[in-house]
Motif scaffolding. Structure first.
Motif, PDB file in Angstrom:
ATOM      1  N   ARG A 155      32.472  30.555 112.182  1.00  0.00           N
ATOM      2  CA  ARG A 155      32.869  29.271 112.769  1.00  0.00           C
ATOM      3  C   ARG A 155      32.749  28.137 111.737  1.00  0.00           C
ATOM      4  O   ARG A 155      33.672  27.375 111.528  1.00  0.00           O
ATOM      5  N   GLN A 156      31.604  28.102 111.081  1.00  0.00           N
ATOM      6  CA  GLN A 156      31.392  27.005 110.129  1.00  0.00           C
ATOM      7  C   GLN A 156      32.254  27.149 108.876  1.00  0.00           C
ATOM      8  O   GLN A 156      32.822  26.176 108.385  1.00  0.00           O
ATOM      9  N   GLN A 188      35.914  26.423 109.524  1.00  0.00           N
ATOM     10  CA  GLN A 188      36.159  24.997 109.697  1.00  0.00           C
ATOM     11  C   GLN A 188      36.220  24.287 108.347  1.00  0.00           C
ATOM     12  O   GLN A 188      37.072  23.444 108.112  1.00  0.00           O
ATOM     13  N   TRP A 219      37.836  32.527 116.138  1.00  0.00           N
ATOM     14  CA  TRP A 219      37.316  31.426 115.325  1.00  0.00           C
ATOM     15  C   TRP A 219      37.862  31.447 113.910  1.00  0.00           C
ATOM     16  O   TRP A 219      37.386  30.715 113.062  1.00  0.00           O
TER      17      TRP A 219
END
Ligand SMILES: Nc1ncnc2c1ncn2[C@@H]1O[C@H](COP(=O)(O)OP(=O)(O)OP(=O)(O)O)[C@@H](O)[C@H]1O
Ligand SMILES: [Mg+2]
Length: 476
Positions: free
Chosen positions: A68-69, A72, A97
């Motif tokens: 997820r991180q 992003q 994700w």
């Protein structure tokens, strides 16, 4: 010149990590290992890796959170998950994700290498910069300064800034995919993913779940849920190549996405909102397909808000000299020619040709001519031979094997060839070896394995065809 592909492997089981690291190094990758999720994430964020392979269950930050991180922060960086038994659901969640794909344990190293190859190919599509015009220096460029190409560049600039759907039309080999990538790169979605799907290359049922995903139990064999490309491309761009080959039923699903900005997974009840910019391409005559009810008229109007039409190469022959010089420059290093040369007559000859396979055919012919001429100047006679040869057998990728064999047998009957078998091998072999070594990223062992030949044979053939593996594994 080209640096090795850099892989970050995040895996807390040291023996697995070491095994994978060794195997991947053997295939020519630079592999760094991290054993914790949090430090792994830090490294992935701070350094320029080409791909991240991560375990799901990790100390520190778990794999899902890591995906997820990381996605992003670096939406174009491909991430592959390896998952232990029982954590498939989480892995699937991770593909939502932005993970490229996942691989359940236990797996063969070969499977992982294949997936890594795929992920790298797809990230190359989005990351390799494309220049346009005449004074190009990039490895990948849209070359040509003819009036029609100039107006195409203008259009690319115009449509890139808006999220409109674009339809790219043109015969085979005219550069549709290249244009699609250029639009994406100049768009305000350039930092988000670009996912290309060839609708003609995937059977209908598979294409449906590839694009839209499916729920568990949606059909026999659907034993887990699958996240489709539309969901994966959320916020980014999807390139639907060969859209003219999509079935009417799937066209209806696509229309719905365009109208309502939602998709439905196969077997799913809830509409899933997606925000994706669509670029489509086809070489087909869609107006004719509409008349034959093979293509939906309403979809056609939705798709063709903006249409870019690429003319056949023969109609922009003034671009040929620049293109030829560009291809020579591009292929010289891998063929091992220091300063490629071509005579003005040879260029004029190329300009006079009909090029049914368009730019792709010109590219193949130029490359073959360079392979044969090496450090000598490419002249008309050589080109004549090369063009005649490439045209019939392999130029158009659409050409079927049967058609090729027919051509070959015609030549045999006309008395032009006496040994059909050897001729067939001679036509096909160079491309086979070239692709194998290129796809194996210069790794002899791997390429030889793929082709089912010995490394010695591989080496001989590469020499024969003037192909140079970019890099060899240690111990070679
Ligand atoms: N204007 C151009 N300048 C330089 N290279 C080009 C140009 N147009 C096409 N090419 C090259 O020609 C080849 C074919 O281009 P591309 O794959 O974009 O064609 P296409 O229209 O998608 O073909 P197809 O319909 O067969 O899929 C590629 O290697 C591409 O890089
Ligand atoms: Mg194409």
């Amino acid at each position: 010149m080209t640096r090795n592909t850099k892989v970050l492997l995040i895996e807390d089981d040291r023996s697995i990590a070491t095994g994978l690291q060794k195997a991947m190094r053997g295939s020519g990758y630079d592999v760094a290992v991290q054993t914790r999720g949090d430090t792994g994430l830090r490294h992935a964020l701070a350094e320029a890796y080409d791909i991240v392979i991560t375990d799901l269950r990790l100390p520190g930050t778990d794999g899902l959170e890591l995906v997820r991180q990381l996605h992003q922060a670096k939406p174009k960086l491909p991430i592959i998950l390896i998952t232990a038994h029982g954590s498939t659901e989480t892995a699937i969640e991770a593909t939502r994700w932005g993970a490229f794909d996942y691989l359940p344990k236990p797996f063969d190293v070969e499977e992982l290498l294949e997936l890594v190859g795929k992920a790298l190919d797809s990230s190359r599509l989005m990351s390799e910069p494309i220049e346009m015009g005449d004074a190009v220096s990039a490895r990948t460029a849209i070359v040509g300064n003819s009036r029609v190409m100039q107006s195409i560049y203008k259009e690319i600039g115009r449509v890139a800034a808006t999220p409109v759907t674009v339809l790219i039309r043109g015969d085979t080999g005219t550069g549709k995919e290249l244009i699609a990538r250029a639009i994406y790169q100049h768009s305000n979605r350039a930092a988000a993913p670009f996912i290309a799907i060839n609708c003609a290359a995937i059977p209908e049922t598979l294409l449906e779940s590839e694009l839209f995903g499916h729920e568990r139990g949606a059909f026999t064999g659907a034993d887990t849920r699958r996240i489709g490309r539309f969901e994966q491309a959320h916020g980014g761009t999807i390139f639907l190549d060969e859209i003219g080959d999509m079935s009417v039923r799937l066209q209806a699903k696509l229309l719905r996405e365009l109208q309502e900005k939602t998709i439905q997974r196969v077997g799913g009840k809830e509409p899933v909102p997606v925000d994706v910019r669509i670029i489509a391409a086809t070489h087909r005559d869609l107006e004719a397909a509409i008349r034959e009810r093979l293509f939906r008229e309403d979809l056609f109007y939705r798709l063709s808000v903006v249409t870019l039409s690429l003319p056949p190469l023969a109609e922009r022959a003034e671009d040929i000299p620049d293109m030829v010089r560009y291809f020579l420059r591009r292929y010289a290093p891998e063929i091992g020619v220091a300063s490629p040369a071509i005579s003005p007559e040879a260029i004029a000859y190329l300009q006079s040709q009909p090029w049914p396979g368009n730019v792709r055919e010109l590219e193949n012919a130029t490359r073959k001519a360079l392979l044969l001429a090496r450090d000598y100047t490419i002249g008309v006679d050589l080109l004549r031979e090369v063009v005649a040869k490439t045209r019939q057998p392999l130029a158009a990728s659409q050409q079927t094997h049967a058609a090729y064999i027919t051509e070959l047998m015609d030549a045999v009957e006309r008395g032009e060839t006496h040994n059909a078998f050897a001729r067939m091998l001679a036509d096909l072999e160079p491309e086979l070896y070239a692709q194998a070594i290129r796809r194996a990223q210069g790794n002899l062992t791997r390429a030889a394995q793929w082709l089912g030949v010995t490394r010695l044979k591989m080496r001989e053939k590469l020499k024969e065809f003037g192909l140079h593996p970019r890099r060899e594994t240690s111990g070679d």
